[in-house]
Design a protein around this motif. Structure first.
Motif, PDB file in Angstrom:
ATOM      1  N   ALA A   1       8.675  -4.943   3.598  1.00 27.51           N
ATOM      2  CA  ALA A   1       8.385  -6.158   2.828  1.00 27.51           C
ATOM      3  C   ALA A   1       6.981  -6.127   2.222  1.00 27.51           C
ATOM      4  O   ALA A   1       6.566  -7.079   1.563  1.00 27.51           O
TER       5      ALA A   1
ATOM      6  N   ASN B   1       3.763  -4.277  -0.101  1.00 26.09           N
ATOM      7  CA  ASN B   1       3.677  -3.955  -1.535  1.00 26.09           C
ATOM      8  C   ASN B   1       4.357  -2.634  -1.890  1.00 26.09           C
ATOM      9  O   ASN B   1       5.114  -2.558  -2.855  1.00 26.09           O
TER      10      ASN B   1
ATOM     11  N   LEU C   1      12.195  -1.724   8.455  1.00 26.75           N
ATOM     12  CA  LEU C   1      11.424  -2.188   9.610  1.00 26.75           C
ATOM     13  C   LEU C   1      10.246  -3.034   9.151  1.00 26.75           C
ATOM     14  O   LEU C   1       9.541  -2.673   8.201  1.00 26.75           O
TER      15      LEU C   1
ATOM     16  N   GLY D   1       4.523   1.181   6.722  1.00 27.51           N
ATOM     17  CA  GLY D   1       3.994  -0.045   7.314  1.00 27.51           C
ATOM     18  C   GLY D   1       2.711   0.173   8.093  1.00 27.51           C
ATOM     19  O   GLY D   1       2.673   0.952   9.049  1.00 27.51           O
TER      20      GLY D   1
ATOM     21  N   ARG E   1      -6.538  -0.573   3.164  1.00 28.71           N
ATOM     22  CA  ARG E   1      -7.966  -0.906   3.122  1.00 28.71           C
ATOM     23  C   ARG E   1      -8.224  -1.896   1.988  1.00 28.71           C
ATOM     24  O   ARG E   1      -7.416  -2.045   1.064  1.00 28.71           O
TER      25      ARG E   1
ATOM     26  N   ASN F   1      -4.628   1.286  12.697  1.00 27.99           N
ATOM     27  CA  ASN F   1      -3.250   1.704  12.418  1.00 27.99           C
ATOM     28  C   ASN F   1      -2.698   2.758  13.380  1.00 27.99           C
ATOM     29  O   ASN F   1      -1.484   2.959  13.436  1.00 27.99           O
TER      30      ASN F   1
ATOM     31  N   GLY G   1       1.237   5.552   5.351  1.00 25.91           N
ATOM     32  CA  GLY G   1       0.205   4.628   5.847  1.00 25.91           C
ATOM     33  C   GLY G   1      -1.093   5.358   6.162  1.00 25.91           C
ATOM     34  O   GLY G   1      -1.082   6.445   6.749  1.00 25.91           O
TER      35      GLY G   1
ATOM     36  N   ALA H   1      -3.450   8.757   6.209  1.00 28.83           N
ATOM     37  CA  ALA H   1      -2.108   9.338   6.305  1.00 28.83           C
ATOM     38  C   ALA H   1      -2.075  10.675   7.058  1.00 28.83           C
ATOM     39  O   ALA H   1      -1.164  10.911   7.871  1.00 28.83           O
TER      40      ALA H   1
ATOM     41  N   HIS I   1      -6.272  13.111   2.502  1.00 35.29           N
ATOM     42  CA  HIS I   1      -6.078  12.042   1.507  1.00 35.29           C
ATOM     43  C   HIS I   1      -7.252  11.074   1.689  1.00 35.29           C
ATOM     44  O   HIS I   1      -7.131  10.019   2.322  1.00 35.29           O
TER      45      HIS I   1
ATOM     46  N   SER J   1      -4.453  -2.504  -3.168  1.00 35.42           N
ATOM     47  CA  SER J   1      -4.202  -1.072  -3.019  1.00 35.42           C
ATOM     48  C   SER J   1      -3.024  -0.650  -3.910  1.00 35.42           C
ATOM     49  O   SER J   1      -2.091  -1.420  -4.124  1.00 35.42           O
ATOM     50  N   SER J   2      -3.095   0.563  -4.412  1.00 39.89           N
ATOM     51  CA  SER J   2      -2.028   1.068  -5.292  1.00 39.89           C
ATOM     52  C   SER J   2      -0.674   0.904  -4.599  1.00 39.89           C
ATOM     53  O   SER J   2      -0.567   1.138  -3.403  1.00 39.89           O
TER      54      SER J   2
HETATM   55  P1  NAD Z   1       0.894  -4.097   2.541  1.00 41.31           P
HETATM   56  O1  NAD Z   1      -0.080  -4.808   3.413  1.00 41.31           O
HETATM   57  O2  NAD Z   1       1.276  -4.694   1.257  1.00 41.31           O
HETATM   58  O3  NAD Z   1       2.236  -3.835   3.358  1.00 41.31           O
HETATM   59  C1  NAD Z   1       2.225  -3.258   4.612  1.00 41.31           C
HETATM   60  C2  NAD Z   1       3.417  -3.818   5.344  1.00 41.31           C
HETATM   61  O4  NAD Z   1       3.499  -3.137   6.591  1.00 41.31           O
HETATM   62  C3  NAD Z   1       3.301  -5.318   5.647  1.00 41.31           C
HETATM   63  O5  NAD Z   1       4.455  -5.975   5.157  1.00 41.31           O
HETATM   64  C4  NAD Z   1       3.192  -5.364   7.164  1.00 41.31           C
HETATM   65  O6  NAD Z   1       3.840  -6.507   7.707  1.00 41.31           O
HETATM   66  C5  NAD Z   1       3.913  -4.077   7.545  1.00 41.31           C
HETATM   67  N1  NAD Z   1       3.575  -3.571   8.875  1.00 41.31           N
HETATM   68  C6  NAD Z   1       2.402  -3.635   9.522  1.00 41.31           C
HETATM   69  N2  NAD Z   1       2.514  -3.086  10.741  1.00 41.31           N
HETATM   70  C7  NAD Z   1       3.774  -2.646  10.844  1.00 41.31           C
HETATM   71  C8  NAD Z   1       4.518  -2.003  11.885  1.00 41.31           C
HETATM   72  N3  NAD Z   1       3.960  -1.713  13.068  1.00 41.31           N
HETATM   73  N4  NAD Z   1       5.809  -1.690  11.656  1.00 41.31           N
HETATM   74  C9  NAD Z   1       6.398  -2.008  10.487  1.00 41.31           C
HETATM   75  N5  NAD Z   1       5.755  -2.637   9.480  1.00 41.31           N
HETATM   76  C10 NAD Z   1       4.466  -2.945   9.667  1.00 41.31           C
HETATM   77  O7  NAD Z   1       0.316  -2.610   2.344  1.00 41.31           O
HETATM   78  P2  NAD Z   1       0.795  -1.528   1.283  1.00 41.31           P
HETATM   79  O8  NAD Z   1       0.016  -1.714   0.030  1.00 41.31           O
HETATM   80  O9  NAD Z   1       2.286  -1.498   1.215  1.00 41.31           O
HETATM   81  O10 NAD Z   1       0.228  -0.202   1.964  1.00 41.31           O
HETATM   82  C11 NAD Z   1       0.790   0.299   3.155  1.00 41.31           C
HETATM   83  C12 NAD Z   1      -0.017   1.478   3.661  1.00 41.31           C
HETATM   84  O11 NAD Z   1       0.073   2.572   2.746  1.00 41.31           O
HETATM   85  C13 NAD Z   1      -1.512   1.204   3.810  1.00 41.31           C
HETATM   86  O12 NAD Z   1      -1.989   1.836   4.998  1.00 41.31           O
HETATM   87  C14 NAD Z   1      -2.108   1.878   2.586  1.00 41.31           C
HETATM   88  O13 NAD Z   1      -3.469   2.197   2.760  1.00 41.31           O
HETATM   89  C15 NAD Z   1      -1.245   3.086   2.508  1.00 41.31           C
HETATM   90  N6  NAD Z   1      -1.239   3.834   1.236  1.00 41.31           N
HETATM   91  C16 NAD Z   1      -1.204   5.189   1.300  1.00 41.31           C
HETATM   92  C17 NAD Z   1      -1.162   5.941   0.144  1.00 41.31           C
HETATM   93  C18 NAD Z   1      -1.144   7.451   0.203  1.00 41.31           C
HETATM   94  O14 NAD Z   1      -1.261   8.093  -0.854  1.00 41.31           O
HETATM   95  N7  NAD Z   1      -0.996   8.062   1.358  1.00 41.31           N
HETATM   96  C19 NAD Z   1      -1.151   5.298  -1.091  1.00 41.31           C
HETATM   97  C20 NAD Z   1      -1.184   3.898  -1.133  1.00 41.31           C
HETATM   98  C21 NAD Z   1      -1.236   3.174   0.047  1.00 41.31           C
END
Ligand code: NAD
Ligand code: LMR
Length: 327
Positions: A13, A15, A41, A88, A92, A105, A130, A133, A187, A236-237
């Protein structure tokens, strides 16, 4: 009917999740003939938002979407999963480095590694998105002793795509004209987006762009692109990250085309002087869910120094979470 592929998505759910699940349902990962079951999840606090996502998946009337499972229990969401996108976790915000998220995390990925170990299909392929990563992938893989480390990878594809796009724009070329890019390392802002071996329309990239642009503009821009998106977009992207996650998984399953490689974070194996014990961005060739680190790139001092800096950072990240590494 073709057996559906079970795809688990954590943080469904959030972004990125919201940008990812509809593309999975539409067949963007596995093509127009492969039905899928989405196993989503979320944490209990986001259960209602997840129900809304499920409603929208229903309303999309996706012909390939065989079923949707929504849960706040990893044991349920990972049951018999063939593919898992571990998204999930907390993103940042402005002013943070991704490694500032480590302790926040890390436990998520230890728990999910254990749940995958118990519940997922024995040949599951797991992509950790996440942040941070690479180290989260290490944690998840280390907590899944009955699965091979080779079944886990972390996402460098967004950095890779950013690098391909920036080089294409600079050279006045199309995306498909660019080959041979690799993003080594973490990353993070120590990553090394390398164009020393890249070509544009078959010509060496470094014959087309200036060395000073490469070192002073290209590398720092790609290293800082995530922070620049956060500053500009205010978040965040997400869509580009979801797209990169699809690209990563598709390439892993279907294979790299021709003789080129892609960038994936995988268990370091000594290649390019990086000792085991961390997940490292490497040039890899893939085929049917397996990968091989490409060994043929010659490194000079400039490249070796950058790889060493990113390795050092990843070893420091690892030192911060050794309590979560049972193997
Ligand atoms: P977001 O906050 O919009 O969504 C994260 C979701 O994860 C939330 O809905 C939250 O309720 C859920 N969540 C939290 N803990 C959880 C758990 N234990 N189990 C299941 N769900 C859980 O964040 P986002 O923008 O979707 O980003 C998610 C992650 O991806 C962040 O850590 C972000 O930094 C990372 N990210 C990584 C890359 C990459 O290239 N590796 C790129 C963009 C973002
Ligand atoms: C990105 O590269 O866009 C993501 O990792 C988000 C971030 O924190 O930079």
């Amino acid at each position: 009917m073709t057996k559906p592929v079970r795809i688990a998505v954590t943080g469904a759910a959030g972004n990125i999740g919201y940008a990812l699940v509809f593309r999975l349902a539409a067949g963007d990962l596995l093509g127009p003939d492969q039905p899928v079951v989405l196993q989503l999840l979320e944490i209990p606090q986001a259960a209602q938002a997840l129900s809304g996502v499920v409603m929208e998946l229903e309303d999309g009337a996706f012909p390939l979407l065989h079923d949707v499972v929504a849960s706040d229990r990893a044991e349920v969401a990972f049951r018999d999963a063939d593919l898992a996108f571990l998204v999930g976790s907390r993103p940042r915000t402005a002013g943070m480095e991704r490694k500032d998220l480590l302790r926040v995390n890390a436990e998520i990925f230890a728990n999910q590694g254990r749940a995958l170990d118990r519940q997922a299909a024995r040949d599951v392929r797991v992509l950790v998105v996440g942040n941070p990563a690479n180290t989260n992938a290490l944690i998840a893989a280390s907590n899944a002793p009955s699965l091979s480390t080779h079944q886990f990878s972390s996402m460098m594809r967004l950095d890779h795509n950013r690098a391909v796009s920036a080089l294409a724009r600079k050279a006045g070329a199309m995306i498909r004209d660019v080959a041979g890019i690799v993003v080594f390392g973490n990353h993070s802002s120590t990553q090394f987006p390398c164009i020393d071996h890249a070509t544009v329309r078959g010509r060496a990239a470094l014959e087309l762009v200036e060395r000073s642009w490469y070192e002073k503009e290209f590398i720092p821009t790609i290293q800082q692109r995530g922070a620049a998106v956060i500053k500009t977009r205010g978040a965040s992207s997400a869509a580009s990250a979801a797209s990169a996650a699809l690209d990563h998984m598709r390439t892993w399953i279907r294979g790299t085309e021709g003789s080129s490689w892609t960038s994936m974070g995988v268990a370091a194996d000594g290649s390019y002087g990086v000792a085991p014990g961390i997940f490292f961005g490497y040039p890899v060739r893939t085929s049917e869910g397996s990968y091989r680190v490409t060994q043929d790139l010659k490194l000079d001092e400039f490249q070796r120094a950058r790889i060493a800096a990113s390795e050092k950072e990843l070893r420091e990240e690892r030192d911060g979470i050794t309590d979560l590494l049972p193997r």
